[in-house]
Design a protein around this motif. Structure first.
Motif, PDB file in Angstrom:
ATOM      1  N   ALA A  90      33.376 -12.625 -18.714  1.00 46.85           N
ATOM      2  CA  ALA A  90      32.814 -11.288 -18.902  1.00 46.85           C
ATOM      3  C   ALA A  90      31.516 -11.330 -19.689  1.00 46.85           C
ATOM      4  O   ALA A  90      30.546 -10.644 -19.359  1.00 46.85           O
ATOM      5  CB  ALA A  90      33.837 -10.390 -19.599  1.00 46.85           C
ATOM      6  N   GLN A  91      31.470 -12.162 -20.734  1.00 49.30           N
ATOM      7  CA  GLN A  91      30.264 -12.194 -21.565  1.00 49.30           C
ATOM      8  C   GLN A  91      29.072 -12.793 -20.818  1.00 49.30           C
ATOM      9  O   GLN A  91      27.924 -12.405 -21.055  1.00 49.30           O
ATOM     10  CB  GLN A  91      30.515 -12.961 -22.875  1.00 49.30           C
ATOM     11  N   GLU A 148      27.757 -10.027 -18.581  1.00 48.63           N
ATOM     12  CA  GLU A 148      26.994  -9.085 -19.398  1.00 48.63           C
ATOM     13  C   GLU A 148      25.633  -9.650 -19.768  1.00 48.63           C
ATOM     14  O   GLU A 148      24.624  -8.938 -19.803  1.00 48.63           O
ATOM     15  CB  GLU A 148      27.789  -8.719 -20.654  1.00 48.63           C
ATOM     16  N   GLN A 149      25.591 -10.960 -20.018  1.00 46.93           N
ATOM     17  CA  GLN A 149      24.313 -11.607 -20.325  1.00 46.93           C
ATOM     18  C   GLN A 149      23.364 -11.525 -19.133  1.00 46.93           C
ATOM     19  O   GLN A 149      22.172 -11.216 -19.287  1.00 46.93           O
ATOM     20  CB  GLN A 149      24.534 -13.067 -20.710  1.00 46.93           C
ATOM     21  N   GLN A 156      23.384  -9.300 -16.753  1.00 44.76           N
ATOM     22  CA  GLN A 156      22.943  -7.922 -16.594  1.00 44.76           C
ATOM     23  C   GLN A 156      21.861  -7.556 -17.612  1.00 44.76           C
ATOM     24  O   GLN A 156      20.902  -6.849 -17.286  1.00 44.76           O
ATOM     25  CB  GLN A 156      24.127  -6.965 -16.730  1.00 44.76           C
ATOM     26  N   GLU A 157      22.009  -8.049 -18.829  1.00 43.29           N
ATOM     27  CA  GLU A 157      20.999  -7.790 -19.858  1.00 43.29           C
ATOM     28  C   GLU A 157      19.674  -8.449 -19.498  1.00 43.29           C
ATOM     29  O   GLU A 157      18.595  -7.856 -19.696  1.00 43.29           O
ATOM     30  CB  GLU A 157      21.485  -8.286 -21.221  1.00 43.29           C
TER      31      GLU A 157
END
Length: 271
Positions: free
Chosen positions: A234-235, A238-239, A241-242
């Motif tokens: 998940a992280q 998210e990275q 996407q950022e």
């Protein structure tokens, strides 16, 4: 013998034409004035045609451009992309919905390509199960021309088909790859003379209609699951996407879209 695939003249008001003959469904991109740009309306019509084919138990789909098109598709309709501070390729984007519809369709989808394929249309063609093309074909993925952050799902579509060094070349240069090289790298299953393209594609599709449709459908879905569902923490997602957000919030993205709409070269600053 199956009936010939007949592409209607591009004078029709419909952006997409759909027909069925001998268990083969044909979807024809039919917007000559916009070089088959992948607008929301056009893509919704592609999805609707696929939904209709599903209810009628079509065994093979051929996705093509209208007869005589020199540009198979100009790609995502740039006028419909957000100009700043919004993900241009979110989950509900019309192109993303169409790609999922093609990949999840329960029968083989064959892209028949005459002419050039640009940007998001390359992703659409690559999402088909097989590509049959002629010597006029070329393929280019062009987000670098717009300062656009391509989404992770789209990158995975290309990684699922092509070597990573070629994926990098395509995305870093935005340069078209032409017929012989496309065949050499496995983008295209069969490269045939232009005069033989329709007959070859029809015969190829007809052979598939004679095989067991349930076995083919299950094999397609198994392969889709095995290639689509790569585990990502998940992280890490998210990275990613950022990282993409820093691009579509940038001045370069705004400049890329405005330059395209103003028909001038973009001047990118990396900010």
């Amino acid at each position: 013998m199956s009936a010939p695939i007949t592409a209607a003249a591009p004078s029709s008001d419909a952006l997409v034409l759909a027909s069925i003959a001998n268990s083969i469904g044909t979807i024809t991109l039919n917007n000559s004035t916009r070089r088959n740009a992948l607008s929301e309306v056009l893509l919704d019509q592609v999805i609707a045609a696929l939904d209709d084919f599903k209810t009628k138990e079509v065994r093979v789909v051929i996705l093509r451009a209208f007869e005589g098109a020199t540009v198979w598709s100009a790609g995502h309709d740039i006028k419909e992309l957000p100009q700043a501070n919004q993900d241009p390729l979110g989950y509900s984007d019309p192109l993303e919905r169409a790609l999922r519809a093609v990949r999840a369709f329960p029968a083989p989808v064959i892209a028949m390509v005459h002419g050039s394929v640009w940007g998001g249309a390359f992703d659409l063609v690559a999402s088909c199960d097989m590509i049959i093309a002629d010597e006029t074909c070329s393929f280019a993925i062009t987000p670098a021309n717009l300062g656009l952050p391509y989404n992770t799902t789209g990158l995975m579509h290309f990684l699922g088909r092509l070597p990573i060094n070629l994926v990098k070349e395509l995305f870093f240069t935005a340069a078209p790859i032409k017929g012989n090289d496309a065949y050499k790298w496995g983008i295209v299953n069969h490269l045939v003379p232009s005069a033989e393209l329709e007959a070859f594609t029809t015969d190829f599709a007809t052979k598939i209609t004679k095989k067991a449709p349930l076995a083919i459908s299950v094999a397609k879905e198994q392969l889709r699951i095995l290639t689509d569902y790569q585990p990502i923490a998940a992280q890490i997602f998210e990275q990613l996407q950022e990282m993409r957000r820093t691009v579509y919030d940038s001045k370069d993205y705004t400049e890329g879209i405005q330059a395209f709409l103003q028909k001038r070269p973009a001047v990118f600053t990396g900010k």
